[in-house]
Design a protein around this motif. Structure first.
Motif, PDB file in Angstrom:
ATOM      1  N   ALA A  27      32.230  -9.536  21.839  1.00 29.12           N
ATOM      2  CA  ALA A  27      31.731 -10.875  22.163  1.00 29.12           C
ATOM      3  C   ALA A  27      30.324 -10.806  22.753  1.00 29.12           C
ATOM      4  O   ALA A  27      29.952  -9.835  23.410  1.00 29.12           O
ATOM      5  N   ILE A  28      29.543 -11.855  22.490  1.00 25.35           N
ATOM      6  CA  ILE A  28      28.182 -11.965  23.034  1.00 25.35           C
ATOM      7  C   ILE A  28      28.285 -12.607  24.408  1.00 25.35           C
ATOM      8  O   ILE A  28      28.848 -13.698  24.554  1.00 25.35           O
ATOM      9  N   ARG A  29      27.742 -11.931  25.414  1.00 25.26           N
ATOM     10  CA  ARG A  29      27.730 -12.487  26.762  1.00 25.26           C
ATOM     11  C   ARG A  29      26.391 -13.179  26.977  1.00 25.26           C
ATOM     12  O   ARG A  29      25.333 -12.599  26.737  1.00 25.26           O
ATOM     13  N   LEU A  30      26.426 -14.417  27.417  1.00 25.66           N
ATOM     14  CA  LEU A  30      25.190 -15.184  27.593  1.00 25.66           C
ATOM     15  C   LEU A  30      24.279 -14.565  28.644  1.00 25.66           C
ATOM     16  O   LEU A  30      23.056 -14.675  28.550  1.00 25.66           O
ATOM     17  N   SER A  31      24.840 -13.897  29.647  1.00 28.14           N
ATOM     18  CA  SER A  31      24.005 -13.314  30.696  1.00 28.14           C
ATOM     19  C   SER A  31      23.194 -12.131  30.178  1.00 28.14           C
ATOM     20  O   SER A  31      22.213 -11.742  30.800  1.00 28.14           O
ATOM     21  N   SER A  36      15.449 -17.607  26.998  1.00 31.71           N
ATOM     22  CA  SER A  36      14.737 -18.374  25.980  1.00 31.71           C
ATOM     23  C   SER A  36      15.454 -18.351  24.633  1.00 31.71           C
ATOM     24  O   SER A  36      15.113 -19.113  23.740  1.00 31.71           O
ATOM     25  N   HIS A  37      16.460 -17.472  24.466  1.00 28.69           N
ATOM     26  CA  HIS A  37      17.213 -17.402  23.216  1.00 28.69           C
ATOM     27  C   HIS A  37      18.458 -18.280  23.244  1.00 28.69           C
ATOM     28  O   HIS A  37      19.247 -18.270  22.307  1.00 28.69           O
ATOM     29  N   ILE A  38      18.643 -19.022  24.321  1.00 30.64           N
ATOM     30  CA  ILE A  38      19.818 -19.881  24.481  1.00 30.64           C
ATOM     31  C   ILE A  38      19.332 -21.305  24.709  1.00 30.64           C
ATOM     32  O   ILE A  38      18.347 -21.528  25.407  1.00 30.64           O
ATOM     33  N   ASP A  39      20.038 -22.278  24.113  1.00 32.08           N
ATOM     34  CA  ASP A  39      19.718 -23.685  24.365  1.00 32.08           C
ATOM     35  C   ASP A  39      21.003 -24.408  24.733  1.00 32.08           C
ATOM     36  O   ASP A  39      21.842 -24.685  23.881  1.00 32.08           O
TER      37      ASP A  39
END
Length: 189
Positions: A27-31, A36-39
């Motif tokens: 899984a990809i962890r947002l932290s 800047s790659h997350i909206d």
């Protein structure tokens, strides 16, 4: 990347993703992603940059238990063959809240702006360059004509010296060099 017949091809899918499949990749962890790659400004339509193909991909299942990346292709639409990205249906772990993401994004913007110069200062002129630029600005057409008239006698002397034949013996080898201009005549008909 070469394309072979064994590579998986994406099939036409409905507009709304309803698959239960989940990618076997971790899984990809947002932290772990740059802010800047997350909206997450609109949580129901959250988007992030896919790690594999570097394209903006929506996150599906925001109201469900499992959030994952929407199935997507690696090539440009209409130009390349539709090949499914290996991060399609990859799970997303929300290990940060929206306010934490906003703070991380603000910190990243501050850090990036501190690395850039705020004002571009022009390079100072040397004294000689400054004098030359001022002289060019002060010159008028009358001044240019006066300068040209002052140089004309020197130009005439240089032309006269070029036309003179040097004193000394003629070359020992080869034909003599004619000193008068030859004007060939056309044969009469």
């Amino acid at each position: 990347m070469t394309i072979t017949s064994a590579m998986p091809r994406a099939r036409k899918r409905p507009t709304q993703t309803r698959t239960k499949r989940v990618s076997s990749l971790p899984a990809i962890r947002l932290s772990q992603l740059p802010p800047s790659h997350i909206d997450l400004r609109d949580p129901l339509h959250a988007v992030l940059v896919c790690e594999d193909c570097k394209t903006l991909v929506p996150i599906t299942g925001m109201g469900d238990k499992v959030q994952k990346l929407v199935p997507h292709h690696t090539g440009k639409a209409g130009e390349a063959d539709a090949i499914r990205c290996r991060s399609s249906n990859r799970r997303i772990e929300f290990d940060m809240t929206i306010p934490e993401w906003c703070q991380a994004l603000a910190d990243a913007v501050k850090e990036a702006s501190s690395r850039q110069a705020t004002a571009v200062l022009p390079k100072a002129f040397s004294p000689q360059t400054d004098r030359t630029l001022r002289a060019r600005a002060e010159r008028t057409s009358a001044g240019r004509v006066a300068d040209w008239n002052a140089v004309l006698p020197q130009v005439a002397d240089a032309d006269k010296n070029r036309q003179e034949v040097p004193a000394g013996d003629a070359p020992t080898e080869g034909p003599a060099v004619p000193l008068t201009t030859l004007h060939p005549k056309r044969p009469e008909r």
